[in-house]
Design an enzyme around this catalytic site. Structure first.
Site, PDB file in Angstrom:
ATOM      1  N   ASP A  14       7.189 -12.491  -4.303  1.00  0.00           N
ATOM      2  CA  ASP A  14       6.927 -11.074  -4.528  1.00  0.00           C
ATOM      3  C   ASP A  14       8.231 -10.438  -5.007  1.00  0.00           C
ATOM      4  OD1 ASP A  14       5.448  -8.562  -4.334  1.00  0.00           O
ATOM      5  OD2 ASP A  14       6.782  -8.096  -2.681  1.00  0.00           O
ATOM      6  N   SER A  15       8.123  -9.206  -5.455  1.00  0.00           N
ATOM      7  CA  SER A  15       9.323  -8.483  -5.890  1.00  0.00           C
ATOM      8  C   SER A  15      10.208  -8.109  -4.697  1.00  0.00           C
ATOM      9  CB  SER A  15       8.901  -7.218  -6.640  1.00  0.00           C
ATOM     10  OG  SER A  15       8.030  -6.450  -5.829  1.00  0.00           O
ATOM     11  N   CYS A  77       2.630 -10.605  -5.524  1.00  0.00           N
ATOM     12  CA  CYS A  77       2.875  -9.314  -6.176  1.00  0.00           C
ATOM     13  C   CYS A  77       1.731  -8.988  -7.142  1.00  0.00           C
ATOM     14  CB  CYS A  77       4.195  -9.410  -6.937  1.00  0.00           C
ATOM     15  SG  CYS A  77       4.617  -7.911  -7.807  1.00  0.00           S
ATOM     16  N   GLU A 156       8.244   2.035   1.990  1.00  0.00           N
ATOM     17  CA  GLU A 156       9.488   1.329   2.336  1.00  0.00           C
ATOM     18  C   GLU A 156      10.411   2.212   3.177  1.00  0.00           C
ATOM     19  OE1 GLU A 156      11.424  -1.130  -0.481  1.00  0.00           O
ATOM     20  OE2 GLU A 156       9.569  -2.184  -0.962  1.00  0.00           O
ATOM     21  N   CYS A 188      -2.016  -3.219  -4.577  1.00  0.00           N
ATOM     22  CA  CYS A 188      -0.553  -3.292  -4.466  1.00  0.00           C
ATOM     23  C   CYS A 188      -0.219  -3.831  -3.080  1.00  0.00           C
ATOM     24  CB  CYS A 188       0.058  -1.910  -4.657  1.00  0.00           C
ATOM     25  SG  CYS A 188       1.838  -1.869  -4.369  1.00  0.00           S
ATOM     26  N   HIS A 190       1.958  -3.141  -0.984  1.00  0.00           N
ATOM     27  CA  HIS A 190       2.387  -2.200   0.056  1.00  0.00           C
ATOM     28  C   HIS A 190       1.248  -1.403   0.697  1.00  0.00           C
ATOM     29  CE1 HIS A 190       6.194  -3.118  -1.756  1.00  0.00           C
ATOM     30  NE2 HIS A 190       6.858  -2.267  -0.990  1.00  0.00           N
TER      31      HIS A 190
HETATM   32  N1  DGL Z   1       4.866  -5.880  -5.124  1.00  0.00           N
HETATM   33  C1  DGL Z   1       4.535  -4.836  -6.071  1.00  0.00           C
HETATM   34  C2  DGL Z   1       3.032  -4.898  -6.380  1.00  0.00           C
HETATM   35  O1  DGL Z   1       2.236  -5.376  -5.594  1.00  0.00           O
HETATM   36  C3  DGL Z   1       4.908  -3.473  -5.549  1.00  0.00           C
HETATM   37  C4  DGL Z   1       6.396  -3.217  -5.503  1.00  0.00           C
HETATM   38  C5  DGL Z   1       7.040  -3.250  -6.860  1.00  0.00           C
HETATM   39  O2  DGL Z   1       6.784  -2.348  -7.690  1.00  0.00           O
HETATM   40  O3  DGL Z   1       7.750  -4.200  -7.128  1.00  0.00           O
HETATM   41  O4  DGL Z   1       2.634  -4.488  -7.429  1.00  0.00           O
END
Ligand code: DGL
Length: 269
Positions: A14-15, A77, A156, A188, A190
């Site tokens: 993931d990011s 992600c 976050e 997403c 989050h």
């Molecule tokens: N992990 C990203 C997503 O699910 C969200 C956070 C980001 O923008 O990197 O799209």
């Protein structure tokens, strides 16, 4: 190239910390599996970047995990899944599971009125990937996408309830109330963290892509007969491209577990 075996870990990237919501669901369904997780915390967020950049980052993350020997690659992600899944599937000789297809499938099964809304990052929504995945299953379904870029920083920051998150949910999601939508996809990593706030406001069934993806991972491992068979100690290792301390601090809220074994790595370059 190493042959895929039952004992190999599942690779997840993931990011940043968000993908830990996906890892949490995978751990619930598959508690015996070893896991390697990358959070590309030096380059987060992906959701505001171009598809080309996100694809490059995704390739680098995947290459790193492949070099460690994984039996399946989970692209936790949503933004990476939206833009780079086909590329990753072409490049790597393991099953590559994204979050978009499982989420889309569950939404189609759930929707009766055939009107689905999807919320996600700017890039996820711009690519129309959920819409495509849903309409590939049933092209009579109407799909509306809403980008909610402020959700990620608010979550976050740890503001999971209270005025800021309530007002932001109201601002982004008011239109859903007037669109006869009957199913909302949390597109997403989050958003499961504020599921209750969203649910209370929209009063609709929510599809959590993290939960659906974990089911998909289990089903792929079963079909390929590569579920972990040994009952030894389970190992979970984390790789991050920025501060391990910050990752542990924020990430533990996402994972709902203590995070140990974090190593800082260089990605790209
Ligand atoms: N992990 C990203 C997503 O699910 C969200 C956070 C980001 O923008 O990197 O799209």
């Amino acid at each position: 190239m190493r042959k895929v075996s039952n004992e190999m870990p599942i690779g997840i990237f993931d990011s940043g910390v968000g993908g830990l919501t996906v890892m949490k669901e995978i751990m619930k369904l598959l508690p015996e599996e070893d896991i390697l997780y990358i959070g590309d915390t030096a380059r987060v967020p992906y959701g505001t970047r171009s598809p080309e950049t996100v694809s490059r980052y995704s390739l680098e993350n995947a290459r790193f995990l492949m070099s460690k020997g994984i039996k399946v690659l989970v692209v936790a992600c949503n933004t990476s899944s939206a833009v780079s899944l086909a590329l990753l599937r072409e490049k790597f000789p393991v099953s590559v599971i994204g979050v978009v297809e499982p989420g889309a499938r569950a939404a189609v099964e759930r929707s009766i009125l055939k009107r689905i809304a999807v919320i996600g990052t700017e890039t996820t929504i711009k690519t129309g990937s959920y819409e495509r995945a849903i309409r590939e299953i049933d092209n009579s379904i109407e799909v509306s996408g809403i980008a909610c870029p402020l959700f990620v920083p608010i979550i976050e920051e740890g503001w999971l309830e209270g005025d800021v998150v309530n007002l932001t949910v109201e601002k982004y999601l008011s239109s859903i109330r007037y669109n006869n939508v009957d199913t909302l996809v949390l597109g997403c990593t989050h958003y499961p963290m504020i599921k209750n706030v969203i649910e209370k406001f929209v009063q609709l069934p929510l599809i959590d892509s993290a939960v659906e993806t974990a089911k998909e991972v289990k089903s792929v491992l079963e079909k390929k007969d590569i579920l972990c068979k040994s009952k030894g100690e389970v190992s979970r290792n984390f790789f991050v491209s920025d501060s391990p301390e910050k990752f542990a601090y924020v990430g533990e809220k996402f994972l709902g577990h203590k995070i140990l074994n974090i190593l800082k790595i260089e990605l790209g370059g």
